[in-house]
Motif scaffolding. Structure first.
Motif, short mmCIF file in Angstrom:
data_model
loop_
_atom_site.label_atom_id
_atom_site.label_comp_id
_atom_site.label_asym_id
_atom_site.label_seq_id
_atom_site.Cartn_x
_atom_site.Cartn_y
_atom_site.Cartn_z
N GLY B 385 0.41 -1.33 -0.23
CA GLY B 385 0.19 0.08 -0.04
C GLY B 385 0.61 1.46 -0.20
N ARG B 386 2.33 0.70 0.11
CA ARG B 386 2.65 2.36 -0.30
C ARG B 386 3.01 3.03 -1.49
N PRO B 387 3.34 4.49 -1.24
CA PRO B 387 3.27 4.87 -3.23
C PRO B 387 4.39 4.69 -3.35
N PHE B 388 4.55 4.48 -4.45
CA PHE B 388 6.33 3.80 -5.93
C PHE B 388 6.99 5.32 -5.42
N SER B 389 8.18 5.16 -5.36
CA SER B 389 9.12 6.73 -5.23
C SER B 389 8.86 6.87 -7.07
N SER B 390 9.16 6.36 -7.74
CA SER B 390 8.54 6.60 -9.26
C SER B 390 7.81 4.60 -9.52
N ARG B 391 7.37 5.36 -10.75
CA ARG B 391 7.22 4.00 -11.08
C ARG B 391 6.93 4.56 -12.76
N ASN B 392 7.61 4.31 -14.28
CA ASN B 392 7.49 4.29 -15.01
C ASN B 392 7.42 2.99 -15.70
N LEU B 393 6.68 2.01 -15.46
CA LEU B 393 6.38 1.14 -16.33
C LEU B 393 5.75 1.63 -17.80
N THR B 394 4.90 2.56 -17.84
CA THR B 394 3.74 2.61 -18.66
C THR B 394 4.59 3.67 -19.83
N ALA B 395 5.73 3.82 -18.65
CA ALA B 395 6.48 4.95 -20.01
C ALA B 395 7.55 3.82 -21.04
N CYS B 396 7.76 2.73 -19.88
CA CYS B 396 8.53 2.24 -20.95
C CYS B 396 8.32 1.27 -21.93
N ALA B 545 19.85 1.87 7.08
CA ALA B 545 18.72 1.47 8.18
C ALA B 545 17.72 1.81 7.92
N GLN B 546 17.42 3.37 7.45
CA GLN B 546 15.76 4.34 7.65
C GLN B 546 14.97 2.92 6.58
N LYS B 547 13.66 3.40 7.19
CA LYS B 547 13.25 2.67 5.93
C LYS B 547 12.49 3.39 5.17
N SER B 548 12.34 3.95 4.02
CA SER B 548 11.67 4.49 3.33
C SER B 548 10.28 4.66 3.17
N PRO B 549 9.35 5.04 3.44
CA PRO B 549 8.03 5.36 3.48
C PRO B 549 7.73 4.88 1.75
N TYR B 550 8.92 4.43 0.85
CA TYR B 550 8.19 4.75 -0.64
C TYR B 550 8.65 3.21 -1.37
N ALA B 551 8.20 2.27 -1.83
CA ALA B 551 8.06 1.53 -2.67
C ALA B 551 8.78 1.65 -3.95
N ARG B 552 10.19 1.53 -3.89
CA ARG B 552 10.98 2.00 -4.59
C ARG B 552 11.52 0.87 -5.27
N HIS B 553 11.34 0.66 -6.86
CA HIS B 553 11.95 -0.18 -7.70
C HIS B 553 12.05 0.68 -8.83
N ALA B 554 12.82 -0.22 -9.85
CA ALA B 554 13.25 -0.32 -11.57
C ALA B 554 12.32 -0.80 -11.73
N PHE B 555 12.08 -0.86 -12.84
CA PHE B 555 11.14 -0.98 -13.69
C PHE B 555 11.11 -0.78 -15.28
N GLY B 556 11.29 -1.67 -16.47
CA GLY B 556 11.41 -1.81 -17.56
C GLY B 556 9.88 -3.08 -19.18
N ALA B 557 10.98 -2.38 -19.71
CA ALA B 557 9.79 -3.45 -20.88
C ALA B 557 10.18 -4.08 -21.90
#
Lengths: 332, 698
Positions: B385-396, B545-557
């Motif tokens: 349920g965390r927001p993505f820090s960035s998610r550009n799968l659509t753009a890919c 060690a700090q937990k990010s409030p964001y879901a952080r992932h790279a994406f690709g196509a």
């Protein structure tokens, strides 16, 4: 690797004499297979006789227009030889389909004919293998045998011969010249490699002390075209799953000459005599080709996991014959 | 000093490239200290049991053989955290290939001959090495690799799946895969004056150093582990490996330098592998393709030595909107070598199944597979349920489809033929998490205007030296040519492992912090610097060690075009195109190589790399590069790499995401989906070799 003595003889006669007098000696050509097997402990020669610098490195014309290929001619040189490319494209293609550029630069004609099976059990001295250790058993029958034989195997061995070159030579009716302690003899390449029977430790009919000195090719039949087609798991540097060497001449819509050999299906290059019998003199059409290939592969006895090789061989051979027919008689 | 500063992202040439191509760069087994002994491992020749006797007299009588270490006489070690390192400590044989003796000799040849002469007797017991999806020994572990919970449930999967008008229920089967870096694992160890120095082919010499200290029971300061140049690892060198322990043990025992290389054929048993998986994917969707229910259930194996669970269901927690979801890992310990990390563990195998299932859903709906993915873009990370820090799968996907010419395709299967070739195209998404590990760095300014950075990073072929120099230069406002980088030694400030696509982010953050601190100090100087220069350090332990409030992932196509030979069933890739969203790219040249290398490895996974576990003998059948088919040049045609500019302020000071692994993720699915388009055949196991394809050809 066991320590071994190394000798570089000055002549064929010396090589043969020393070999005959030294049980367990091995001739060294390019070493691309022998040295690997020595590292694995599969081959443990006490003496390695390096024949790679004997003056057997030329390709010359025979009086009847054939070719005489020295045993130490490198695979890459043979593949690139203008006469081979002109007269026997199947041989050039087979050589280029084998191994990698680096290996072909080193491997020799004689050594290629004597390369040993890639059966994983043969290569692993911690496991039984009737070919390496007669009487120890054949785990490949029930084990990993996807790449192994579907034709001519025996309860004792299901290994395949890995050579591409030898398949083309089988289709081209080549002859192997051997020098041995009792003199010289010529053996058709189709009789040179054996089926495993109950003594799979013998890959060929070569006798102790005998050295391959030449391979002789007859001139190509009138109007014949040839090709080599190899199916494999990756585009380069992989042993065949099935391969086909085919020579075809068509006159007036009928097969005037044909020879067909399969690779990777058996303990030796598999000359498809039954198929040739169907083809010879018959109408050069798809129906005949299908019937001919079927006649040959009726004898196939696939193992649990390699039945696909029969289908693959059937399709590859049919495709090769069809393609050659379109080239041999483009207007038919 | 010359050269103008270059912005981050410039295609700076690899610093050690010339050393590597001229052979001047020395690898672990190219250090030959005077008086060195050479080792050869004797691997267990049975799949399970105990060593009842090791007879060494014949080996010891051979010329040049110095010592044979066995479970009887080998020095005792402290119990390691990683049980695969407890070598020669007892008589147990947990799998074929486990080391049962080590021969040390004056030459490599003598060691090898000695190893052949060692006679080992075993008492054997029944073994079990074959993974099946319904193996009675399967259990649900607490966690999968990476620390992920083995099981996650959201909503009511069963109810939602039953209620969905469109269903996909498919099982995908992947065999094992093997890490075969060009440089096999090797160590050269020297014990001198109470100090142990080990040149080890490793992805992280800090961890190797700390492990050796613990296992050997000696102070960390008395050990230096050097991994200056490393010829690839793909995860298999991400954890300390037995050769380092054996070489260290042997040099301490003999008082002589010891060099030990792992022969190619021994690697599958000793350096980990990607575990086979049986993966069931169920998707319930409405007729517009909107997913309501998604389940991804994994069965995999581990060894009896340790629990390693390939986290293949984890990407299903990230990828698509799925209100009702179940992701489960189950594992069975078998008498097999211990699996471990192989490039994108979890993602590579899991995304093969998930992205194949998405293609099946698209086909079932008659919907374009790019469009299907766009319709299931989640607003937030589905699992957390965390927001993505960035998610550009659509753009890919959009950019890839445009560049590839995706929409030119006729979606009907087997609709394109060219001579004997059946042609098809396929698409798949890719994802990889953003990871950050603690690292430390030191930055030093000399009076002559040059800088020197120290961090125990490891360059496993990625270009780490080069990009770290760029990061430092950027923070210092200087040209990267003015920055010297010291990496690859455990004597340097602690660095994390080159793994998890986290190296550049982790080391780079520490380097950036140290360099920034140094720049701050330098600002205080008006005149020349003191003769000893100025130094600043940084340690990112707290930051990491700090937990990010964001879901952080790279994406690709990934987009693939394949040609299937309708005669032989041979599949060849014609074109492969990847578009990635991986934060800011810090060096466009080396980044491209990483993406491209991952894609090539994906071609291998899809088409050529096959591994057979021999049920009778308990070992992998394909143990050399003649039979384990990594792609050859001829298998790798037109591969195109692109990325989109992604600004993400929630990552690290450089704004980068990892990109070493995402290239393999999704590539196999894109190729498999293309084969389905070309032939109409949906094949659910890899590699797609002729034996699998032939039955479906006309």
């Amino acid at each position: 690797m066991k320590p071994f003595a190394y000798l570089r003889p000055a002549s064929v006669a010396e090589a043969v004499r020393v070999s005959a007098a030294t049980p367990g000696a091995r001739f060294l050509g390019g070493g691309t297979n022998l040295v690997d097997l020595m590292k694995l402990g599969v081959e443990t020669p006490g003496l390695v006789i390096d024949v790679s610098r004997l003056p057997l490195d030329r390709v010359t014309r025979t009086d009847d227009g054939g070719l005489r290929i020295g045993a130490t001619v490198r695979n890459s040189d043979l593949a690139a030889h203008p006469d081979v490319r002109a007269d026997h494209p199947a041989l050039s293609q087979a050589l280029l389909a084998g191994a990698s550029g680096q290996l072909r630069n080193t491997a020799t004609t004689g050594g290629n004919l004597l390369q040993r099976t890639r059966c994983p059990y043969f290569q692993d001295i911690t496991k039984p293998c009737n070919k390496r250790d007669p009487g120890s058993g054949c785990p490949a029958r029930e084990g990993a045998h996807r790449d192994l034989a579907v034709l001519g195997h025996s309860p004792h061995c299901v290994a395949t011969n890995p050579s591409d070159m030898a398949v083309a030579l089988a289709a081209l009716d080549a002859t192997v010249l051997l020098h041995g302690p009792e003199g010289e003899r010529a053996v058709p390449v189709t009789d040179f490699h054996r089926l495993p029977g109950d003594n799979p430790d013998q890959d060929t009919v070569i006798r102790p002390g005998e050295l391959i000195t030449e391979v002789v090719l007859p001139p190509p039949p009138d109007g014949a075209v040839s090709l080599y087609r190899k199916a494999r798991d990756r585009a380069s540097y992989a042993f065949a799953l099935a391969s086909v060497a085919a020579v075809l001449a068509v006159r007036d819509g009928r097969v005037a000459h044909v020879s067909l050999a399969f690779g990777a299906l058996a303990h030796r290059p598999w000359r498809a005599r039954a198929a040739e019998d169907v083809l010879r003199g018959a109408t050069a059409d798809r129906e005949t080709f299908a019937r001919a290939v079927e006649a040959e592969l009726e004898a196939a006895r696939p193992l649990r996991d390699n039945g696909f090789k029969v289908d693959l061989a059937r399709r590859t051979a049919f495709g090769a014959l069809t393609e050659l027919a379109s080239r041999a008689a483009p207007n038919d | 000093m010359s050269h103008a500063p270059q912005p981050l992202g410039a295609p700076v040439v690899r610093r050690e490239g010339r050393e590597k191509v001229t052979g001047a760069a020395r690898y672990a087994a190219e250090h030959a200290p005077p008086g060195c002994l050479y080792g050869w491992i004797v691997p267990a020749a049975v799949p399970k049991g105990r060593v009842t006797a090791v007879r060494t007299a014949e080996a010891l009588a051979l010329p040049g053989v110095h010592t044979v270490l066995t479970p009887d006489n080998a020095p005792r070690l402290e119990e390691p955290d990683d049980p695969v390192l407890a070598v020669l400590q007892n008589d147990r044989v947990p799998h074929r290939g486990w080391p049962v003796a080590l021969v040390l000799a004056e030459s490599l040849e003598a060691a090898r001959e000695g190893a052949d002469a060692v006679e080992v007797e075993y008492g054997t017991t029944d073994h079990d090495v074959v993974l099946t999806g319904d193996h009675p020994g399967l259990y649900t572990p607490e966690k999968a690799n990476g620390g992920y919970p083995a099981v996650r449930e959201r909503g009511d999967f069963d109810g939602a799946f039953a209620a969905a008008p469109v269903h996909i229920d498919a099982t995908y089967t992947l065999g094992g895969l093997h890490n075969h870096p060009m440089e096999p694992h090797a160590s050269t160890a020297v014990w001198a004056d109470g100090h142990l120095t080990v040149h080890d082919s490793s992805q992280g010499s800090t961890v190797v150093c700390e492990s050796l200290a613990q296992i050997l029971g000696i102070d960390r300061d008395r050990i230096t582990v050097v991994s200056e140049h490393v010829g690839g690892g793909f995860g298999s060198k991400g954890t300390p490996r037995p050769q380092a322990v054996l070489a260290a043990m042997a040099t301490r025992h003999t008082g002589r330098p010891v060099q030990l290389s792992v022969p190619r054929r021994f690697m599958p048993a000793l350096v980990g592998h990607r575990a086979p998986t049986v993966q069931r994917v169920r998707i319930g969707a409405d007729r517009d393709g909107v997913i309501s229910a998604l389940a991804h259930e994994i069965a995999t194996h581990t060894s009896t030595v340790k629990e390693f669970v390939e986290q293949a269901a984890v990407p299903a927690r990230v990828m698509y909107s799925s209100p009702h979801s179940r992701t489960v890992h189950r594992v069975v310990p078998l008498d097999v070598p211990s699996p471990s990390w192989m490039r994108a563990p979890g993602e590579a195998s899991g995304m093969y199944a998930l992205e194949s299932a998405m293609d099946e859903l698209a086909c079932a709906l008659g919907l374009d597979p790019v469009e299907l993915r766009l319709r299931n873009e989640p607003a937030d990370e589905p699992d957390s349920g965390r927001p993505f820090s960035s998610r550009n799968l659509t753009a890919c996907l959009d950019e890839g489809a445009r560049r590839f010419g995706w929409y030119d395709r006729d979606p009907a299967p087997a609709s394109r033929q060219e001579g004997p070739w059946l042609l098809g195209t396929g698409v798949a998404s890719a994802t990889y998490p953003v990871l950050l590990s603690p690292s430390a760095a030191r930055a030093h300014a000399a009076p002559d205007g040059s800088y020197r950075i120290g961090v125990n990073a490891t360059d496993i072929g990625t270009g780490a030296r080069t990009v770290l120099a760029q990061i430092a230069a950027s923070a210092l406002g200087t040209a990267q040519e003015n920055v010297r980088i010291d990496i690859g030694s455990s004597d340097l400030p602690r660095g994390s492992v080159a793994g998890g696509s986290s190296g550049t982010a982790s080391w780079g953050t520490a380097v950036h912090r140290a360099a920034t601190a140094l720049a701050g100090r330098l600002a205080a100087y008006d005149g020349p610097l003191p003769a000893e220069g100025v130094t600043a350090t940084a340690d990112t332990t707290q930051e990491a060690a700090q937990k990010s409030p964001y879901a952080r992932h790279a994406f690709g196509a990934h987009f693939a075009e394949v040609a299937v030979d309708s005669v032989t069933g041979e599949v060849r890739v014609r074109r492969l195109l990847g578009v990635y969203a991986a934060g800011r790219v810090l060096n466009s040249r080396t980044a491209r190589s990483q993406f491209l290398g991952g894609m090539v490895m994906g071609i291998g996974m899809a088409l050529t790399e096959g591994s057979t576990m021999d049920p009778a003998y308990g070992d992998f059948t394909e143990r050399d590069l003649a039979s384990y088919h990594v792609p050859s040049c001829a298998d790798v045609p037109d591969v195109q790499v692109h990325w989109i500019d992604e600004e993400d302020p929630h990552l690290n000071p450089m704004g980068s995401k990892g990109l070493g692994e995402i290239g393999i993720v999704g590539t196999a699915a894109a190729i498999g989906n293309a084969v389905r388009h070309a032939t109409g055949a949906r094949l659910r196991s890899l590699p797609l070799t002729p034996d699998k394809v032939l039955p479906y050809l006309p």
